[in-house]
Scaffold this active site. Sequence first.
Site, PDB file in Angstrom:
ATOM      1  N   THR A   1      -6.015 -11.552  -8.376  1.00 29.09           N
ATOM      2  CA  THR A   1      -5.847 -10.474  -9.308  1.00 29.09           C
ATOM      3  C   THR A   1      -5.345 -10.701 -10.552  1.00 29.09           C
ATOM      4  O   THR A   1      -4.149 -10.310 -11.102  1.00 29.09           O
ATOM      5  CB  THR A   1      -4.508  -9.753  -8.504  1.00 29.09           C
ATOM      6  OG1 THR A   1      -4.731  -9.536  -7.327  1.00 29.09           O
ATOM      7  CG2 THR A   1      -4.622  -8.307  -9.297  1.00 29.09           C
TER       8      THR A   1
ATOM      9  N   SER B   1       1.656   2.877  -0.602  1.00 34.81           N
ATOM     10  CA  SER B   1       2.241   4.180  -0.366  1.00 34.81           C
ATOM     11  C   SER B   1       3.526   4.466  -1.293  1.00 34.81           C
ATOM     12  O   SER B   1       3.694   3.909  -2.355  1.00 34.81           O
ATOM     13  CB  SER B   1       3.015   3.811   1.101  1.00 34.81           C
ATOM     14  OG  SER B   1       3.547   2.831   1.257  1.00 34.81           O
TER      15      SER B   1
ATOM     16  N   THR C   1       0.351  -4.675 -13.643  1.00 32.38           N
ATOM     17  CA  THR C   1       0.345  -3.813 -12.236  1.00 32.38           C
ATOM     18  C   THR C   1       1.765  -4.129 -11.529  1.00 32.38           C
ATOM     19  O   THR C   1       2.820  -3.772 -12.218  1.00 32.38           O
ATOM     20  CB  THR C   1      -0.616  -4.220 -11.367  1.00 32.38           C
ATOM     21  OG1 THR C   1      -0.599  -5.669 -10.840  1.00 32.38           O
ATOM     22  CG2 THR C   1      -2.017  -3.822 -11.828  1.00 32.38           C
TER      23      THR C   1
ATOM     24  N   ASN D   1       4.227  -5.869  -0.879  1.00 33.73           N
ATOM     25  CA  ASN D   1       3.041  -5.722  -0.317  1.00 33.73           C
ATOM     26  C   ASN D   1       2.886  -4.911   0.883  1.00 33.73           C
ATOM     27  O   ASN D   1       1.789  -4.454   1.229  1.00 33.73           O
ATOM     28  CB  ASN D   1       2.500  -7.225  -0.199  1.00 33.73           C
ATOM     29  CG  ASN D   1       2.099  -7.762  -1.504  1.00 33.73           C
ATOM     30  OD1 ASN D   1       1.176  -7.201  -2.375  1.00 33.73           O
ATOM     31  ND2 ASN D   1       2.854  -8.716  -1.763  1.00 33.73           N
TER      32      ASN D   1
ATOM     33  N   LYS E   1      -2.176 -10.924 -16.823  1.00 32.30           N
ATOM     34  CA  LYS E   1      -1.574 -10.241 -15.918  1.00 32.30           C
ATOM     35  C   LYS E   1      -1.718 -11.049 -14.367  1.00 32.30           C
ATOM     36  O   LYS E   1      -2.761 -11.418 -14.323  1.00 32.30           O
ATOM     37  CB  LYS E   1      -1.981  -8.764 -15.974  1.00 32.30           C
ATOM     38  CG  LYS E   1      -3.337  -8.398 -15.452  1.00 32.30           C
ATOM     39  CD  LYS E   1      -3.479  -7.949 -14.121  1.00 32.30           C
ATOM     40  CE  LYS E   1      -2.336  -7.557 -13.457  1.00 32.30           C
ATOM     41  NZ  LYS E   1      -2.863  -7.576 -11.808  1.00 32.30           N
TER      42      LYS E   1
ATOM     43  N   GLU F   1       4.796 -12.198  -6.870  1.00 32.43           N
ATOM     44  CA  GLU F   1       5.419 -11.304  -6.450  1.00 32.43           C
ATOM     45  C   GLU F   1       6.391 -11.413  -5.272  1.00 32.43           C
ATOM     46  O   GLU F   1       6.508 -12.650  -4.458  1.00 32.43           O
ATOM     47  CB  GLU F   1       4.399 -10.306  -5.683  1.00 32.43           C
ATOM     48  CG  GLU F   1       3.521  -9.417  -6.326  1.00 32.43           C
ATOM     49  CD  GLU F   1       2.323  -8.729  -5.594  1.00 32.43           C
ATOM     50  OE1 GLU F   1       2.004  -7.820  -6.283  1.00 32.43           O
ATOM     51  OE2 GLU F   1       2.200  -9.247  -4.367  1.00 32.43           O
TER      52      GLU F   1
END
Lengths: 413, 413
Positions: B195, B413, B158, B408, B184, B285
């Site tokens: 996640t 969006s 992702t 994040n 992942k 991230e």
Amino acid sequence: MSSSVSPLAPKTVPDMPVIAGVRLATAEAGIRYKNRTDVLLAVMDKGTAVAGVFTRSKCPSAPVEWCRAKLKGGKARALVVNSGNANAFTGKTGRASTALTAKIAAKAVGCSESEIFLASTGVIGEPLDATKFDGVLGRLADAAEPGDYLAAAKAIMTTDTFPKVATATVKLGKAKVTINGMAKGAGMIAPDMATMLSFIFTDAPLAPAALQALLKSGVEDTFNAVTIDGDTSTSDTLLAFATGAAAEQGAPKISRASDPRLKAFVKAFNQVLANLAEQVARDGEGARKLVEITVEGAKTKASARKIAMSIANSPLVKTAIAGEDANWGRVVMAVGKAGEPADRDKLSISFNGIRVARSGARDPDYDEAQVSEAMKAPEIAIRVSLGLGKGRDRVMTCDLTKEYVAINGDYRS
Amino acid sequence: MSSSVSPLAPKTVPDMPVIAGVRLATAEAGIRYKNRTDVLLAVMDKGTAVAGVFTRSKCPSAPVEWCRAKLKGGKARALVVNSGNANAFTGKTGRASTALTAKIAAKAVGCSESEIFLASTGVIGEPLDATKFDGVLGRLADAAEPGDYLAAAKAIMTTDTFPKVATATVKLGKAKVTINGMAKGAGMIAPDMATMLSFIFTDAPLAPAALQALLKSGVEDTFNAVTIDGDTSTSDTLLAFATGAAAEQGAPKISRASDPRLKAFVKAFNQVLANLAEQVARDGEGARKLVEITVEGAKTKASARKIAMSIANSPLVKTAIAGEDANWGRVVMAVGKAGEPADRDKLSISFNGIRVARSGARDPDYDEAQVSEAMKAPEIAIRVSLGLGKGRDRVMTCDLTKEYVAINGDYRS
């Protein structure tokens, strides 16, 4: 330090009345900052009762240890607060520094060292040179006047972008009594108060035990219901001082917090705490959104609090709010990780009154455009209904922005 | 999604050997992403044992519930993974979606629906249209080959910036057995895996109960010792598949995890888990620094873990590392807030081998310039000695950067 004032700052600052028996003075002692006040001396009349609650950190700062020890006496004559250096994790030097500060203050005010209360905020781990207070505290004691609470609130700021004060006036018996408070935030704020200092002053004649009970109960839904980043400071200190001067105007002397005559006072006292706590959330480092999280339908209030805090401390929820994204999936995630009873298929979630999820799935009437518009507001209310019981609670936080990272990535350098 | 590869990505990618009894295929099903693979089918030979560990979220995703239920059979014939949609908090639709996916897969592979395992990752709360798998899975079953683990790892990404694979070969009895894994990340990673999806394949002949015991014990110091942001996903899934094909080369059939013949295998198995878990931390991230936190001298290992996680999840510690600031005061703060036994005045802290604090205060030999230079490294080792006991533990995390907030704040969006 941040240069621009938080967009969430209150639009008006209240006029802070004088409190009989309390005198204030501030100075530039050059602890760390240049060209700004960084030390506050509050001098209280004889007979002033004191109460306090502190961080639950297992590694508290030297001033926290000092205050805890001195609280047993129940009496205070002076409060010394410095900003720029937290005197935390400073070992023996830190204890020597608090002792020397208290000695200098006691001499300046003319009281026992055990009647001196101390608080320090700022960098952790740097020795605090208490000799800087020598002379300064004497001049402050001479200059102290019944007065400028806003100046006092400014002297205790660190990364705060605005000074935080609140006031209330209420009847106690037939007398009018006043409660003034000030606080500083702004990061490292979690339950049990974190880098937060707050000082409350009143002329109500309260015995130390009554004041302590009021304070302990009052923080539960105010300061302890605010979180900025989930981090807990070594230095959290909330002290309350009751001079008792209102007894001269006929206020009854109160020895127990449960005294029915205290009802209106308790309400006003808690309002001052709530007001200051909300201002702390409004000034979270880098904050652009004030976030109120209400959890209802939980098994118990304690369970609701734990879930609300899990949501409030989730970096993914906080960054979504910074991005004006009504990402209720992340709210579900935070409910799920709290470890408290929750039934995914009974959950409902709303943002600013617009229900986006119900019965374990997206609300069929959910209009993304409408919610997106609502997310542009500076204040975001997230409401989560668990549908399990009657437990309900509410906490305040702010969003997590790039500015938070910038402020905290460069703090020391 | 992020466009540039994490600077912490491994420099080399291992050649992934074939595992007898496992065939893989990937496709572009258009779940959410365009122009990239987003569905993986792994087909296993008859007799393949399966084991799994999952998120502890109280609001798990529909695929997690599906897998938990099907694990009881202990046998697997296929694994279907999609990226782009987590099928989490999708209510009845979510359950219908997993059932339909399993039905399509069972038909494609020619097995019972209870031998199908499912995992989904991506956005939470959006219905997953399982009809998109119709046709796709049939084609994948036909096309599946004993092979391309890297392509498989790419299909399940992702916000990951690089695919994560690991492999080990080891003797079991006189036979050579292979362990291949993929994973992942990359945000919402906390203990209990968040996640995170990870799949392990081996040709070793292990009974389901033995494989389950290995997996449960193996995650403790690997996947459960990694945290990115303290958030726990609704979808964490780690599945292990043992085809048993190595029995033909003389590998003994193993029914208990405690079987002494399994010793070398367990070590290799745990190394694969550890390798994948570290890659997850390397791809947190926005991560620019890999951070290893070792806590020693705690009362117990569990206490050391709790303190290490408190440090690893502290936004203030993580932003300081992003700012290349050896801010050990914040480490003290995080030790203090963990609530575990700690004596401030016995604490020692080092960054990349340079001791900055000892005995509750700044190390007198501490050279700020030397430490500042060391903080520029891409890998930061924080070591905290509590001086209380023999409890020791180690966790991995990454720094908290503006990029994390950007990723994040704009995810949906």
